[in-house]
Design a protein around this motif. Structure first.
Motif, PDB file in Angstrom:
ATOM      1  N   PHE A 182       0.887  -1.177   0.000  1.00  0.00           N
ATOM      2  CA  PHE A 182       0.000   0.000   0.000  1.00  0.00           C
ATOM      3  C   PHE A 182       0.917   1.218   0.000  1.00  0.00           C
ATOM      4  CE2 PHE A 182       0.921  -1.376   4.262  1.00  0.00           C
ATOM      5  CZ  PHE A 182       1.259  -0.208   4.945  1.00  0.00           C
ATOM      6  N   HIS A 196      -3.835   8.438   8.818  1.00  0.00           N
ATOM      7  CA  HIS A 196      -3.416   8.106   7.454  1.00  0.00           C
ATOM      8  C   HIS A 196      -3.036   9.374   6.691  1.00  0.00           C
ATOM      9  CE1 HIS A 196      -4.779   3.686   6.703  1.00  0.00           C
ATOM     10  NE2 HIS A 196      -3.973   3.815   7.728  1.00  0.00           N
ATOM     11  N   ASP A 213       4.203   3.688   8.716  1.00  0.00           N
ATOM     12  CA  ASP A 213       3.236   2.611   8.489  1.00  0.00           C
ATOM     13  C   ASP A 213       3.520   2.089   7.090  1.00  0.00           C
ATOM     14  OD1 ASP A 213       1.078   0.969   8.052  1.00  0.00           O
ATOM     15  OD2 ASP A 213      -0.429   2.400   8.746  1.00  0.00           O
ATOM     16  N   ASP A 224       2.122  -5.619   6.764  1.00  0.00           N
ATOM     17  CA  ASP A 224       1.637  -4.346   7.304  1.00  0.00           C
ATOM     18  C   ASP A 224       2.227  -4.154   8.695  1.00  0.00           C
ATOM     19  OD1 ASP A 224       0.198  -2.025   7.561  1.00  0.00           O
ATOM     20  OD2 ASP A 224      -1.769  -2.978   7.640  1.00  0.00           O
ATOM     21  N   HIS A 288      -7.355  -5.416  10.992  1.00  0.00           N
ATOM     22  CA  HIS A 288      -8.021  -5.977   9.815  1.00  0.00           C
ATOM     23  C   HIS A 288      -7.272  -7.217   9.370  1.00  0.00           C
ATOM     24  CE1 HIS A 288      -4.655  -4.218   7.498  1.00  0.00           C
ATOM     25  NE2 HIS A 288      -4.749  -3.238   8.378  1.00  0.00           N
ATOM     26  N   HIS A 295      -6.423  -4.884   3.081  1.00  0.00           N
ATOM     27  CA  HIS A 295      -7.569  -4.927   4.003  1.00  0.00           C
ATOM     28  C   HIS A 295      -8.515  -6.009   3.520  1.00  0.00           C
ATOM     29  CE1 HIS A 295      -6.695  -0.416   4.648  1.00  0.00           C
ATOM     30  NE2 HIS A 295      -6.124  -1.115   5.590  1.00  0.00           N
ATOM     31  N   GLU A 317      -3.386  -2.915  15.740  1.00  0.00           N
ATOM     32  CA  GLU A 317      -2.794  -1.594  15.545  1.00  0.00           C
ATOM     33  C   GLU A 317      -3.518  -0.478  16.310  1.00  0.00           C
ATOM     34  OE1 GLU A 317      -3.395   0.028  11.512  1.00  0.00           O
ATOM     35  OE2 GLU A 317      -4.116  -1.948  10.937  1.00  0.00           O
ATOM     36  N   GLU A 331       1.805  -1.297  15.281  1.00  0.00           N
ATOM     37  CA  GLU A 331       1.049  -2.320  14.534  1.00  0.00           C
ATOM     38  C   GLU A 331       1.911  -3.534  14.227  1.00  0.00           C
ATOM     39  OE1 GLU A 331       0.027  -1.117  10.523  1.00  0.00           O
ATOM     40  OE2 GLU A 331      -1.529  -2.662  10.380  1.00  0.00           O
TER      41      GLU A 331
HETATM   42  N1  GLY Z   1      -1.290   0.113   7.082  1.00  0.00           N
HETATM   43  C1  GLY Z   1      -2.305   0.615   6.271  1.00  0.00           C
HETATM   44  C2  GLY Z   1      -3.648   0.319   6.778  1.00  0.00           C
HETATM   45  O1  GLY Z   1      -3.837  -0.506   7.631  1.00  0.00           O
HETATM   46  O2  GLY Z   1      -4.595   0.905   6.304  1.00  0.00           O
END
Ligand code: GLY
Ligand code: MN
Length: 354
Positions: A182, A196, A213, A224, A288, A295, A317, A331
């Motif tokens: 991501f 974010h 992140d 992640d 998630h 996700h 997280e 996280e």
């Molecule tokens: N690390 C990106 C997210 O969980 O949305």
């Protein structure tokens, strides 16, 4: 590669055949990546149709896995012919992926079958990982851990968020990853209060928190991780918050095992942070699922109905965010087992001052 075989067994008795167009479900079923194509699964067989651009590679990959691969010129015409020959009555389709227009064209081309949405079957089955998927995710996280060590070695005052983000992204590619799972998030100072936020041209200063992140992708599978570190020293106001977030993460990690309700995982972390008076400061969900998508099912939130299963991979997280001042998130990504977890994340999470 057992994904399509498991799915074939799962659909038996529900539908006669499933047609998948979405890149993620096609990839999951066949482990073959292409920008276009379709997969048909029946309780006994798996077919992969691709166009001229992919046929050579698809044949090599698919046939080794027992998948019947062919080339089409007109996608829906070839699909209609294939289904005609299979003598099927009920077709499963991806109702959460197809647009209304695509579904209309699909039905017009195929004829009068009975259509049943199977998107949920895909998300449920994809959430439980096969051993080969687990190993790819472990490798993706290993590269992410190395990228974090590299980031720690180059962080200095005057460097910008975007510069550090670019270094991490290049590290992924240069160390065997496909690339990013991501868009990497690197934030500093007061920008860390935006969970974010988008990396910009802010330069790091002594006393900043720096939130990273990031996650690499390896052979299609995501990782992640978030770490928050301090540059030079940590301000007193952030120490208590850091330790509380870490404690919230630990209590949630300790609550995970197969059979646990995802909502309770979220609650353990949320209650701990609430004991510090931080409720609205933890304004996102606890975590998630992760896999081919960053996700995916299951979701650990205040409204989740998911119950954890062995073989699922989830993030944990928690974070707290103080608008205009600072934010902290920690996280990890873990595999759910019958008795607890396997934590893929190797990076240290006690406070690091660089
Ligand atoms: N690390 C990106 C997210 O969980 O949305
Ligand atoms: Mn995440």
């Amino acid at each position: 590669m057992n994904t399509y075989k498991r799915f074939a067994a799962r659909i038996a008795g529900e539908v006669d055949a499933v047609v998948a167009f979405s890149p993620v479900n096609r990839r999951w079923l066949t482990d073959f990546k292409s920008s276009a194509g379709y997969v048909v699964v029946t309780p006994e067989r798996c077919f992969l149709g691709v166009d001229f651009r992919y046929i050579e590679a698809a044949k090599k990959a698919g046939e080794a896995a027992g998948i019947e691969v062919f080339m089409y010129e007109k996608q829906l015409e070839s699909l209609a012919n294939l289904l005609d020959g299979l003598n099927v009555g009920t077709i499963g389709y991806e109702e959460e992926y197809m647009t209304v227009a695509q579904f209309k064209n699909f039905k017009n081309a195929l004829g009068k079958y009975k259509y049943i949405g199977v998107s949920k079957l895909f998300t449920q089955e994809r959430s439980v990982k096969e051993p080969f998927e687990v190993e790819r995710m472990a490798k993706a996280q290993e590269i992410t851990d190395k990228a974090f060590m590299y980031a720690l070695s180059i962080i200095r005052t005057g460097m910008t968020e975007r510069q550090l983000r670019n270094e991490i992204d290049s590290f992924f590619i240069n160390n065997g990853a496909d690339g990013n799972a991501f868009e990497s998030i690197v934030l500093s100072g007061e920008n860390t209060s935006r969970p974010h936020g988008v990396p910009g041209d802010r330069e790091f200063r002594t006393g900043d928190l720096i939130l990273m992140d990031t996650g690499s992708m390896y052979k299609g599978y995501c990782s992640d991780m978030t770490r928050t570190v301090a540059l030079g020293y940590i301000k007193d106001e952030a120490v208590e918050a850091y330790n509380a977030v870490l404690a919230a993460q630990e209590v949630a990690l300790n609550s995970i095992k197969a059979g646990e309700k995802a909502v309770l995982m979220d609650k353990t972390a949320r209650d701990l942070l609430a004991s510090y008076g931080w409720t609205k400061e933890f304004g996102h969900s606890l975590g998630h699922g992760v896999g081919l998508e960053i996700h995916e099912s299951p979701y650990q939130s205040t409204v989740s109905k998911d119950v954890l299963k062995a073989g699922q991979v989830v993030t944990v997280e928690p974070g707290v965010y103080f608008e205009g001042r600072f934010g902290i998130r920690i996280e990890d990504m873990v595999l759910v087992t019958e008795t607890g977890i396997r934590n893929f994340t190797g990076s240290k999470k006690q406070l690091i001052v660089v």
